[in-house]
Design an enzyme around this catalytic site. Sequence first.
Site, short mmCIF file in Angstrom:
data_model
loop_
_atom_site.label_atom_id
_atom_site.label_comp_id
_atom_site.label_asym_id
_atom_site.label_seq_id
_atom_site.Cartn_x
_atom_site.Cartn_y
_atom_site.Cartn_z
N ASP A 194 25.58 16.95 -8.28
CA ASP A 194 26.33 15.74 -7.92
C ASP A 194 27.69 16.19 -7.36
O ASP A 194 28.59 16.53 -8.12
CB ASP A 194 26.50 14.86 -9.17
CG ASP A 194 27.17 13.53 -8.87
OD1 ASP A 194 27.39 13.22 -7.68
OD2 ASP A 194 27.46 12.79 -9.83
N GLU B 63 34.41 15.83 -5.97
CA GLU B 63 33.59 15.88 -7.19
C GLU B 63 32.90 17.22 -7.34
O GLU B 63 32.27 17.73 -6.41
CB GLU B 63 32.52 14.77 -7.12
CG GLU B 63 31.51 14.83 -8.26
CD GLU B 63 30.55 13.65 -8.26
OE1 GLU B 63 30.22 13.13 -7.17
OE2 GLU B 63 30.12 13.25 -9.35
N TYR C 287 41.26 5.42 -2.99
CA TYR C 287 40.64 4.58 -1.95
C TYR C 287 41.66 3.51 -1.58
O TYR C 287 41.97 2.64 -2.41
CB TYR C 287 39.36 3.94 -2.48
CG TYR C 287 38.49 4.92 -3.25
CD1 TYR C 287 37.55 5.70 -2.60
CD2 TYR C 287 38.66 5.08 -4.63
CE1 TYR C 287 36.78 6.62 -3.30
CE2 TYR C 287 37.91 6.01 -5.34
CZ TYR C 287 36.97 6.78 -4.68
OH TYR C 287 36.23 7.69 -5.38
N GLU D 13 35.48 13.88 -10.88
CA GLU D 13 35.43 13.24 -9.57
C GLU D 13 36.49 12.16 -9.36
O GLU D 13 36.16 11.00 -9.12
CB GLU D 13 34.04 12.64 -9.35
CG GLU D 13 33.51 11.78 -10.49
CD GLU D 13 32.14 11.19 -10.17
OE1 GLU D 13 32.03 10.54 -9.13
OE2 GLU D 13 31.21 11.38 -10.96
N HIS E 294 29.86 2.70 -3.53
CA HIS E 294 28.42 2.99 -3.50
C HIS E 294 27.80 2.72 -2.13
O HIS E 294 26.70 2.19 -2.02
CB HIS E 294 27.69 2.18 -4.59
CG HIS E 294 28.05 2.64 -5.97
ND1 HIS E 294 27.96 1.84 -7.08
CD2 HIS E 294 28.53 3.83 -6.41
CE1 HIS E 294 28.36 2.52 -8.14
NE2 HIS E 294 28.71 3.73 -7.76
N HIS F 39 37.65 3.98 -10.83
CA HIS F 39 36.51 4.44 -11.63
C HIS F 39 36.95 5.56 -12.56
O HIS F 39 38.07 6.06 -12.45
CB HIS F 39 35.36 4.89 -10.73
CG HIS F 39 35.72 5.98 -9.74
ND1 HIS F 39 35.87 7.30 -10.11
CD2 HIS F 39 35.97 5.94 -8.40
CE1 HIS F 39 36.18 8.03 -9.05
NE2 HIS F 39 36.25 7.22 -8.00
N ASP G 215 0.78 -1.24 0.00
CA ASP G 215 0.00 0.00 0.00
C ASP G 215 0.81 1.29 0.00
O ASP G 215 0.27 2.37 0.23
CB ASP G 215 -0.96 0.04 1.21
CG ASP G 215 -2.12 -0.92 1.03
OD1 ASP G 215 -2.32 -1.40 -0.10
OD2 ASP G 215 -2.82 -1.18 2.02
N HIS H 33 23.65 10.21 -13.96
CA HIS H 33 24.51 9.70 -15.02
C HIS H 33 23.75 9.98 -16.30
O HIS H 33 22.95 9.17 -16.75
CB HIS H 33 24.80 8.20 -14.84
CG HIS H 33 25.65 7.93 -13.65
ND1 HIS H 33 25.92 6.68 -13.19
CD2 HIS H 33 26.31 8.77 -12.81
CE1 HIS H 33 26.70 6.74 -12.11
NE2 HIS H 33 26.94 8.02 -11.86
N ASP I 1 28.92 11.94 -0.80
CA ASP I 1 28.58 12.12 -2.21
C ASP I 1 27.07 12.33 -2.24
O ASP I 1 26.30 11.39 -2.04
CB ASP I 1 29.00 10.87 -3.00
CG ASP I 1 28.76 11.03 -4.50
OD1 ASP I 1 28.01 11.94 -4.90
OD2 ASP I 1 29.31 10.21 -5.26
N ARG J 74 37.27 11.21 -2.27
CA ARG J 74 36.83 11.62 -3.61
C ARG J 74 36.47 13.09 -3.54
O ARG J 74 35.96 13.55 -2.51
CB ARG J 74 35.63 10.78 -4.08
CG ARG J 74 35.12 11.16 -5.47
CD ARG J 74 34.22 10.11 -6.12
NE ARG J 74 32.98 9.90 -5.42
CZ ARG J 74 32.69 8.81 -4.71
NH1 ARG J 74 33.58 7.84 -4.59
NH2 ARG J 74 31.53 8.69 -4.11
N HIS K 71 31.21 11.84 -15.62
CA HIS K 71 30.10 11.42 -16.49
C HIS K 71 29.32 12.65 -16.87
O HIS K 71 29.45 13.70 -16.23
CB HIS K 71 29.21 10.41 -15.75
CG HIS K 71 28.82 10.83 -14.36
ND1 HIS K 71 27.79 11.70 -14.11
CD2 HIS K 71 29.36 10.54 -13.14
CE1 HIS K 71 27.70 11.91 -12.81
NE2 HIS K 71 28.66 11.24 -12.19
N1 GLY Z 1 26.85 9.92 -7.14
C1 GLY Z 1 27.04 9.18 -8.31
C2 GLY Z 1 28.26 9.56 -8.98
O1 GLY Z 1 29.01 10.36 -8.47
O2 GLY Z 1 28.51 9.16 -10.07
MN MN Z 2 28.59 11.76 -7.00
MN MN Z 3 29.18 11.65 -10.19
#
Ligand code: GLY
Ligand code: MN
Ligand code: MN
Length: 444
Positions: A270, A407, A387, A383, A242, A349, A38, A360, A259, A405, A353
Amino acid sequence: MKISKQEFSRRRKNLMAQMEPNSIAIVPAATEQIRNRDTEYPFRQDSDFYYLTGFNEPDAVLVLLPGRRHGQYVLFCRDRDPAMELWNGYRAGPAGACEMYGADDAFPVNDIDDILPGLLEGRERVYYAMGRHDEFDRMVMTWVNVIRSRVRTGAHPPGEFLDLDHLLHDLRLYKSAAEIRIMRKAGQISAAAHVRAMKSCKPGMAEYQLEAEIQYEFGRNGARYPAYNSIVGAGNNGCILHYTENSDIIKDGDLILIDAGCEYEYYAGDITRTFPANGTFSKEQKALYELVLKAQLAAIKVIKPGNHWNESHDATVKVITKGLVELGLLKGSVNKLIETEAYRDFYMHRAGHWLGMDVHDVGDYKVGNEWRVLEEGMVMTVEPGIYVSPDNKKVAKKWRGIGIRIEDDVLVTKDGCDVLTKDVPKTVKDIEALMSHNKESKSA
Ligand code: GLY
Ligand code: MN
Ligand code: MN
């Protein structure tokens, strides 16, 4: 601050101008998703659908029919229903779809099986994002098959399916002046949230309490939802890319990686910042932090029209690899370590993006075999991170468990770039200065 009706109309015109002659485009809206019995997840319209309509109800379908005499822009949507509206809120209904959203023609979505085959009939090509929604794929095929079954009566079924994403996502990649104004605001609100988190942080708090500060700052500025689940990772959790549990207690001596970005008027911010829980970086934290920052600044420097998409990533790899060798976390020749991607133990990574209605965002990164050339109006994140896994036995203990990080969101301008998220500090000095009052308030 909203996208105007004229701009939505311009988007549809731009898309239709690129469609092949005698074609039709079909774009379904998002559907409501059940969270548990619900209750639903907050509804979020599909970005492609919203980009072309500004219509934010579920159970709707947009149909574009370039050149159709009775109107090119057709919307199917839920009928008005006083009983349902009493329980679940307002519906525009087909009449409202025409009046408020500029549709040339609108029909109840419950009648779509009867009406859509008639709109498809005689159109040679169908633009549709096949394979994204199983159930809607089947509906589209059913409508096409209705016409196929009538060929002996002279009906013309479409002969070709074309990928709508290809045209539409290229349009979305270039941001208009209005989109940039909104994204700038999304950047400012997101930055204010990070500042608030830094200012309210104290060892002993839970990660979710910092998340709450962020959420509060988003909401009070008109951005009710985050653009993605916020990551608040203290200590070792900063090394989980993540991490969204946000459930641990923040300890003195931890670094905290946040983040988080808001969604404002359907556009994403972001931002990532990493800062010390107690307001002062340790020697090792500072060394790695300054390396990530150096990499990020090197990447931003190469963002300008004419440069390629990958150049900012490559710049971060160079700076980070060289720095890790200087600090003794990697050993060997810098060029060799880049060639063998040895840096990936620490930096696994890409540097960024596209950013827009989706965090993204859409848009090709390569055209043919070439990395995309940057052009004015594109927005991307930068970004880089380092790590050091808590289990990495190859490096001295003092480095382990440090996750960093940094960003920012960057707009490509006519002759360079503009950082949309500059309102949140990122040098060691500025972060420590901002957080210095946290200590004062603790001792008070
Ligand atoms: N928060 C997702 C990224 O930085 O790509
Ligand atoms: Mn991010
Ligand atoms: Mn990002």
